[in-house]
Design a protein around this motif. Structure first.
Motif, PDB file in Angstrom:
ATOM      1  N   ASN A 139       0.813  -1.217   0.000  1.00  0.00           N
ATOM      2  CA  ASN A 139       0.000   0.000   0.000  1.00  0.00           C
ATOM      3  C   ASN A 139       0.841   1.259   0.000  1.00  0.00           C
ATOM      4  O   ASN A 139       0.377   2.330  -0.393  1.00  0.00           O
ATOM      5  CB  ASN A 139      -0.933   0.006   1.220  1.00  0.00           C
ATOM      6  N   LEU A 140       2.070   1.156   0.446  1.00  0.00           N
ATOM      7  CA  LEU A 140       2.974   2.301   0.420  1.00  0.00           C
ATOM      8  C   LEU A 140       3.699   2.421  -0.916  1.00  0.00           C
ATOM      9  O   LEU A 140       3.782   3.507  -1.490  1.00  0.00           O
ATOM     10  CB  LEU A 140       4.020   2.166   1.537  1.00  0.00           C
ATOM     11  N   ILE A 141       4.205   1.313  -1.432  1.00  0.00           N
ATOM     12  CA  ILE A 141       5.107   1.402  -2.581  1.00  0.00           C
ATOM     13  C   ILE A 141       4.388   1.390  -3.930  1.00  0.00           C
ATOM     14  O   ILE A 141       4.816   2.057  -4.870  1.00  0.00           O
ATOM     15  CB  ILE A 141       6.173   0.288  -2.548  1.00  0.00           C
ATOM     16  N   PHE A 142       3.294   0.658  -4.044  1.00  0.00           N
ATOM     17  CA  PHE A 142       2.643   0.533  -5.358  1.00  0.00           C
ATOM     18  C   PHE A 142       1.935   1.811  -5.812  1.00  0.00           C
ATOM     19  O   PHE A 142       2.015   2.172  -6.993  1.00  0.00           O
ATOM     20  CB  PHE A 142       1.692  -0.664  -5.375  1.00  0.00           C
ATOM     21  N   PRO A 143       1.216   2.543  -4.963  1.00  0.00           N
ATOM     22  CA  PRO A 143       0.593   3.789  -5.438  1.00  0.00           C
ATOM     23  C   PRO A 143       1.613   4.834  -5.898  1.00  0.00           C
ATOM     24  O   PRO A 143       1.384   5.520  -6.897  1.00  0.00           O
ATOM     25  CB  PRO A 143      -0.186   4.286  -4.207  1.00  0.00           C
ATOM     26  N   VAL A 144       2.718   4.954  -5.162  1.00  0.00           N
ATOM     27  CA  VAL A 144       3.754   5.912  -5.556  1.00  0.00           C
ATOM     28  C   VAL A 144       4.342   5.540  -6.914  1.00  0.00           C
ATOM     29  O   VAL A 144       4.536   6.392  -7.789  1.00  0.00           O
ATOM     30  CB  VAL A 144       4.865   5.975  -4.485  1.00  0.00           C
ATOM     31  N   PHE A 169      -7.030   2.288 -10.133  1.00  0.00           N
ATOM     32  CA  PHE A 169      -6.414   1.753  -8.921  1.00  0.00           C
ATOM     33  C   PHE A 169      -7.403   1.780  -7.753  1.00  0.00           C
ATOM     34  O   PHE A 169      -7.484   0.825  -6.970  1.00  0.00           O
ATOM     35  CB  PHE A 169      -5.170   2.584  -8.584  1.00  0.00           C
ATOM     36  N   LEU A 170      -8.157   2.867  -7.633  1.00  0.00           N
ATOM     37  CA  LEU A 170      -9.127   2.985  -6.543  1.00  0.00           C
ATOM     38  C   LEU A 170     -10.262   1.972  -6.688  1.00  0.00           C
ATOM     39  O   LEU A 170     -10.807   1.491  -5.687  1.00  0.00           O
ATOM     40  CB  LEU A 170      -9.703   4.400  -6.494  1.00  0.00           C
ATOM     41  N   ALA A 176      -7.052   0.785 -17.183  1.00  0.00           N
ATOM     42  CA  ALA A 176      -6.936  -0.674 -17.082  1.00  0.00           C
ATOM     43  C   ALA A 176      -5.673  -1.073 -16.329  1.00  0.00           C
ATOM     44  O   ALA A 176      -5.706  -1.955 -15.457  1.00  0.00           O
ATOM     45  CB  ALA A 176      -6.929  -1.300 -18.475  1.00  0.00           C
ATOM     46  N   ASN A 177      -4.558  -0.414 -16.629  1.00  0.00           N
ATOM     47  CA  ASN A 177      -3.313  -0.755 -15.941  1.00  0.00           C
ATOM     48  C   ASN A 177      -3.322  -0.304 -14.486  1.00  0.00           C
ATOM     49  O   ASN A 177      -2.732  -0.959 -13.622  1.00  0.00           O
ATOM     50  CB  ASN A 177      -2.120  -0.149 -16.688  1.00  0.00           C
ATOM     51  N   GLY A 178      -3.998   0.808 -14.214  1.00  0.00           N
ATOM     52  CA  GLY A 178      -4.167   1.221 -12.821  1.00  0.00           C
ATOM     53  C   GLY A 178      -4.977   0.205 -12.046  1.00  0.00           C
ATOM     54  O   GLY A 178      -4.671  -0.112 -10.885  1.00  0.00           O
ATOM     55  N   PHE A 179      -6.014  -0.342 -12.679  1.00  0.00           N
ATOM     56  CA  PHE A 179      -6.843  -1.377 -12.052  1.00  0.00           C
ATOM     57  C   PHE A 179      -6.001  -2.612 -11.735  1.00  0.00           C
ATOM     58  O   PHE A 179      -6.062  -3.149 -10.623  1.00  0.00           O
ATOM     59  CB  PHE A 179      -7.996  -1.753 -12.987  1.00  0.00           C
ATOM     60  N   LEU A 180      -5.195  -3.064 -12.693  1.00  0.00           N
ATOM     61  CA  LEU A 180      -4.374  -4.249 -12.482  1.00  0.00           C
ATOM     62  C   LEU A 180      -3.288  -3.995 -11.438  1.00  0.00           C
ATOM     63  O   LEU A 180      -2.922  -4.900 -10.684  1.00  0.00           O
ATOM     64  CB  LEU A 180      -3.739  -4.691 -13.807  1.00  0.00           C
ATOM     65  N   SER A 240      -5.609  -9.474 -23.825  1.00  0.00           N
ATOM     66  CA  SER A 240      -4.381  -8.690 -23.978  1.00  0.00           C
ATOM     67  C   SER A 240      -4.193  -7.661 -22.875  1.00  0.00           C
ATOM     68  O   SER A 240      -3.066  -7.249 -22.581  1.00  0.00           O
ATOM     69  CB  SER A 240      -4.362  -7.986 -25.337  1.00  0.00           C
ATOM     70  N   ILE A 241      -5.299  -7.221 -22.243  1.00  0.00           N
ATOM     71  CA  ILE A 241      -5.175  -6.225 -21.164  1.00  0.00           C
ATOM     72  C   ILE A 241      -5.455  -6.827 -19.781  1.00  0.00           C
ATOM     73  O   ILE A 241      -5.641  -6.112 -18.803  1.00  0.00           O
ATOM     74  CB  ILE A 241      -6.110  -5.012 -21.407  1.00  0.00           C
ATOM     75  N   GLY A 242      -5.508  -8.165 -19.684  1.00  0.00           N
ATOM     76  CA  GLY A 242      -5.635  -8.823 -18.384  1.00  0.00           C
ATOM     77  C   GLY A 242      -7.037  -8.954 -17.849  1.00  0.00           C
ATOM     78  O   GLY A 242      -7.226  -9.207 -16.658  1.00  0.00           O
ATOM     79  N   PHE A 243      -8.046  -8.830 -18.724  1.00  0.00           N
ATOM     80  CA  PHE A 243      -9.437  -8.908 -18.263  1.00  0.00           C
ATOM     81  C   PHE A 243     -10.221 -10.007 -18.978  1.00  0.00           C
ATOM     82  O   PHE A 243     -11.432  -9.892 -19.179  1.00  0.00           O
ATOM     83  CB  PHE A 243     -10.141  -7.565 -18.483  1.00  0.00           C
TER      84      PHE A 243
END
Length: 448
Positions: free
Chosen positions: A27-32, A49-50, A193-197, A422-425
């Motif tokens: 939770n600290l490293i991935f959002p940054v 991401f949210l 999409a990449n923020g979600f993943l 291709s986009i992980g969904f």
């Protein structure tokens, strides 16, 4: 004897407990890091991401509340008791000694200690640090009745106070324009999409399922016994805690985006956090970050090992809560010494497999009143989700496995025939189709 009526202060303490258990290593490293990757597209990436890192964990807590479940097993039991047990083991293995729990030690070590250790002594230093880390985790976690005071009243407020210092500096004295950074290739056209993943890496949706039993136990220890009141308290406190996490995520992503004005794209969010803290506070920033990482990771590690021991003791009562706690802490210590990069590399394919199954289970739990908790709806949806989830997992395997002939044949098939692969969904349309078919069959069977 009547249930104790919880006050606002009680809800805030439980919310603080929830925040503290959730907010740790990733939770600290991935959002940054997401902020750096997305650059000027950080707002779009943050929304994705949210959704996966905040909304879905909140829905998981609400699903446990709505179904009056005691945790993962009860929520998955309508599929079948055997599936529920296997799913519980897989989730807790991922959150426990295989990935998430060891990561709490390696991240806090990487942020707070490793920069000051000569490379030749790094392995020894990590071994000593992780041993002390899990000894502290065990000491704080061995008495379940103390979790509210340890995390909710002490460690989490300390963590938030330390984090607030960096946030205030970043907001009132930004490193530059947050929209000026150049997005990486993946975030130019598919930022959402990449923020979600990227939100998968926090493991919060899985953690929400696992922490259900710990939250419910804490509420019971506050004097609430009625199932309906426990569910209501879980929903209220969960909403407060998760929304607090959302605010922190946005601030961290913003910091990552603004840091591109001063620093190059780093390999991970830990490097960026170190650079940011030094930029604002110099050597004092290093001390602050070390304290921040250690306290934040301790609270999450405690939540994870407690949930693991509580769930497994409930399912396998011949072994005590304390025995499961010792087992988890010791195995987590061993895995932590493999190093952060290796843990993250192998955790990603597992998350690509478990997340779709978890999301579909959460939605099924929330909508179960629509189909009278019909087991067939659960089973059809899960089967339709399972197959593409396996292909998503294969795609995320490390090169040593993903480049083998068999896996390449399977991936070529998936690329050709599975929508959104291709986009992980790839799992999403299949899961929706399975739910519609299951719901339709349920409605038709009730008419005949």
């Amino acid at each position: 004897m009547k249930d104790r009526q919880l006050k606002l202060s009680d809800y805030l303490i439980i919310a603080s407990l929830i925040f503290g258990m959730f907010f740790g290593a990733g939770n600290l490293i991935f959002p940054v890091h997401l902020g750096q990757l997305a650059g000027g597209n950080w707002i779009t990436a943050a929304l994705g991401f949210l959704l996966s890192g905040v909304c879905i964990p909140l829905l998981a807590i609400l699903a446990i509340s709505a179904t009056k479940s005691g945790g993962i097993y009860d929520l998955a039991k309508p599929i079948s008791p055997r599936y529920a047990l296997i799913f519980l083991i897989l989730v807790h293995a991922t959150l426990g000694p295989l990935f998430a729990t060891p990561r709490t030690a390696t991240v806090s070590y990487a942020l707070g200690i490793e920069p000051y250790i000569p490379k030749e002594f790094n392995s020894l230093a990590l071994a000593i640090y992780s041993a002390l880390f899990f000894l502290i985790v065990y000491t704080f976690s061995v008495r379940q009745s103390k979790i509210l005071s340890s995390i909710g009243k002490l460690l989490n407020p300390l963590f938030l106070g330390l984090l607030l210092i960096i946030f205030l500096l970043g907001i009132f004295s930004p490193m530059g324009n947050s929209m000026a950074g150049k997005p990486t290739t993946d975030y130019i056209t598919a930022a959402f999409a990449n923020g979600f993943l990227e939100g998968y890496n926090t493991m919060d949706a899985l953690a929400a399922l696992a922490f259900g039993i710990t939250i419910i136990t804490a509420i019971k220890m506050m004097g609430v016994k009625d199932a309906k009141q426990i569910s209501l308290a879980t929903a209220k406190a969960g909403t407060f805690g998760i929304l607090g996490i959302a605010l922190v995520y946005v601030a961290l992503i913003f910091l990552g985006a603004t840091s591109l004005n001063q620093f190059k794209l780093a390999d991970n969010g830990g490097v960026t956090l170190t650079q940011i803290s030094r930029y604002y506070l110099g050597n004092l920033g290093n001390v602050l970050l070390a304290l921040l990482a250690t306290v934040g990771c301790l609270t999450t590690a405690m939540g994870l090992v407690i949930a693991f021991a509580q769930d497994f003791h409930q399912r396998f009562p011949r072994f005590s809560y304390k025995q499961f706690l010792i087992f988890n802490c010791f195995l987590s210590f061993l895995v932590a010494n493999l190093g952060l990069d290796l843990i993250i590399t192998w955790s990603i394919p597992v998350l690509m497999f478990l997340y779709p199954l978890s999301i579909s289970l959460i939605i099924l739990g929330l909508t179960s009143s629509m189909f009278d908790n019909d087991k067939l709806v659960y089973r059809i949806t899960t089967i339709f989700t399972l197959v593409p989830a396996i292909f998503d997992m294969l795609k995320a395997l490390p090169p040593v496995l993903s480049e083998t002939t068999l896996v390449q044949i399977l991936l070529d098939f998936a690329q050709k025939w599975l929508p959104l692969f291709s986009i992980g969904f790839a799992w999403l349309p299949f899961s929706i189709l399975g739910f519609i078919l299951g719901l339709g069959y349920h409605k038709l069977s009730r008419r005949t």
